[in-house]
Write a protein that holds these residues in place. Sequence first.
Motif, PDB file in Angstrom:
ATOM      1  N   LEU A  57       0.821  -1.204   0.000  1.00 44.38           N
ATOM      2  CA  LEU A  57       0.000   0.000   0.000  1.00 44.38           C
ATOM      3  C   LEU A  57       0.858   1.258   0.000  1.00 44.38           C
ATOM      4  O   LEU A  57       1.781   1.399   0.810  1.00 44.38           O
ATOM      5  CB  LEU A  57      -0.917  -0.008   1.224  1.00 44.38           C
ATOM      6  N   THR A  87      -2.485   2.428  -4.253  1.00 46.54           N
ATOM      7  CA  THR A  87      -2.904   3.279  -3.144  1.00 46.54           C
ATOM      8  C   THR A  87      -3.966   2.554  -2.323  1.00 46.54           C
ATOM      9  O   THR A  87      -4.607   1.607  -2.793  1.00 46.54           O
ATOM     10  CB  THR A  87      -3.488   4.602  -3.661  1.00 46.54           C
ATOM     11  N   PHE A  88      -4.156   3.029  -1.098  1.00 39.92           N
ATOM     12  CA  PHE A  88      -5.221   2.462  -0.266  1.00 39.92           C
ATOM     13  C   PHE A  88      -6.549   2.486  -1.019  1.00 39.92           C
ATOM     14  O   PHE A  88      -7.291   1.502  -1.031  1.00 39.92           O
ATOM     15  CB  PHE A  88      -5.362   3.270   1.026  1.00 39.92           C
ATOM     16  N   HIS A  89      -6.841   3.619  -1.641  1.00 46.30           N
ATOM     17  CA  HIS A  89      -8.141   3.762  -2.284  1.00 46.30           C
ATOM     18  C   HIS A  89      -8.275   2.872  -3.515  1.00 46.30           C
ATOM     19  O   HIS A  89      -9.341   2.292  -3.752  1.00 46.30           O
ATOM     20  CB  HIS A  89      -8.389   5.236  -2.635  1.00 46.30           C
ATOM     21  N   SER A 149     -13.753   9.504   8.133  1.00 47.56           N
ATOM     22  CA  SER A 149     -12.391   9.077   8.468  1.00 47.56           C
ATOM     23  C   SER A 149     -12.304   8.522   9.878  1.00 47.56           C
ATOM     24  O   SER A 149     -11.465   7.673  10.160  1.00 47.56           O
ATOM     25  CB  SER A 149     -11.405  10.248   8.307  1.00 47.56           C
ATOM     26  N   LEU A 198     -12.793   3.785   2.054  1.00 42.71           N
ATOM     27  CA  LEU A 198     -12.214   3.251   3.283  1.00 42.71           C
ATOM     28  C   LEU A 198     -13.283   2.954   4.322  1.00 42.71           C
ATOM     29  O   LEU A 198     -13.202   1.957   5.050  1.00 42.71           O
ATOM     30  CB  LEU A 198     -11.185   4.235   3.840  1.00 42.71           C
ATOM     31  N   THR A 230      -0.723   7.439   7.550  1.00 44.36           N
ATOM     32  CA  THR A 230      -1.980   6.711   7.412  1.00 44.36           C
ATOM     33  C   THR A 230      -3.040   7.264   8.367  1.00 44.36           C
ATOM     34  O   THR A 230      -2.727   7.783   9.437  1.00 44.36           O
ATOM     35  CB  THR A 230      -1.800   5.206   7.689  1.00 44.36           C
ATOM     36  N   SER A 233      -8.875   5.196   9.729  1.00 47.84           N
ATOM     37  CA  SER A 233      -9.630   4.192   8.977  1.00 47.84           C
ATOM     38  C   SER A 233      -8.703   3.274   8.188  1.00 47.84           C
ATOM     39  O   SER A 233      -8.961   2.071   8.060  1.00 47.84           O
ATOM     40  CB  SER A 233     -10.642   4.860   8.043  1.00 47.84           C
ATOM     41  N   GLN A 234      -7.603   3.809   7.668  1.00 47.58           N
ATOM     42  CA  GLN A 234      -6.625   2.967   6.961  1.00 47.58           C
ATOM     43  C   GLN A 234      -5.976   1.986   7.914  1.00 47.58           C
ATOM     44  O   GLN A 234      -5.794   0.800   7.602  1.00 47.58           O
ATOM     45  CB  GLN A 234      -5.566   3.855   6.297  1.00 47.58           C
ATOM     46  N   ASN A 235      -5.626   2.465   9.095  1.00 48.41           N
ATOM     47  CA  ASN A 235      -5.011   1.602  10.100  1.00 48.41           C
ATOM     48  C   ASN A 235      -5.918   0.459  10.506  1.00 48.41           C
ATOM     49  O   ASN A 235      -5.471  -0.690  10.668  1.00 48.41           O
ATOM     50  CB  ASN A 235      -4.672   2.429  11.352  1.00 48.41           C
TER      51      ASN A 235
END
Length: 322
Positions: A57, A87-89, A149, A198, A230, A233-235
């Motif tokens: 990521l 990317t995350f998205h 988020s 996310l 990060t 929400s990503q975590n």
Amino acid sequence: MTDILNGLNNPQKEAVTTIQGPVMVIAGAGSGKTKALTHRIAYMIQEGINPFAIMALTFTNKAAKEMKDRIMKLVDPHAARNVWMGTFHSIFARILRIEAQYLGFTQDFTIYDTDDSKQLINAILKERELDTKAYPAKYILHRISMAKSALYTPEDYCNNFEIQQQDLRANKPLIGEIFKTYNNRLQRANAMDFDDILFYTNVLLRDFPEILYKYQQRFEYILVDEYQDTSYSQNEIVFGLIDGSEEKNVFVVGDDDQIIYGFQGANMTNLETFLNRYPDTKVITLNENNRSTQTILDFSHKLIEQDNTRLEVNQDFSKYSI
């Protein structure tokens, strides 16, 4: 066969070859972190790890492309192309399209950009006969983005006393109701906004254990670049995927300058929480400044003890206040 370790210094070699368990690399600018990350993925593939089981990521499509290009020069290009890198998205939008039906969407759902979202908000304001100067679409979208988020639904937003007080003080008490209408319109249009990617990934992994298990089994190795940047929400997504495995094969890269000097835009709790969550993490520093691994660990744990701003799960929306 390419000698993947050729040209790497000792800390880089350690970062590349330590492929089991949680690893945190502390790497300042110019320390060769990208080289370590790309060579690590190439090394894993060369060691026989299925590239489909690797998720890497990043924060920009450009960075993802550059890293994949580097890996393709080190190992079989076909194998390199099979790594889930992006990317995350982009990565989680791909997963959401596969699993869309679980969330009430179809696989061809639309993703709204910022202009699309502002246009929808302005349409809602017009219907409600609200002054766009009193309720600027940009401001409202920012509040909604911060809520998503933090993994708040519109109902969470409306039922949170502190959030409502913030909006009252800003003379914008109707943001919660606008948020509800905005989300309903998105769903009716079979659409998500950028933050929903996310948000809904978290919902998917939280509410559907069989889907969580499916992706825990698929992605045995997760790598995250620029980990200090990060979001919450990503975590939560990364932790959800990793926590299902005994080995906890997660590799994160944090910016040394941000850790020691900066606090400029980086979310320090990410690094602290990671070390708290995985206390057996191997910490490797790539800086050529003789700063020892133990010093980094001591510093990190000192931050954990002193930090009063840690974001607990869905509790502290004030961190996102305007």
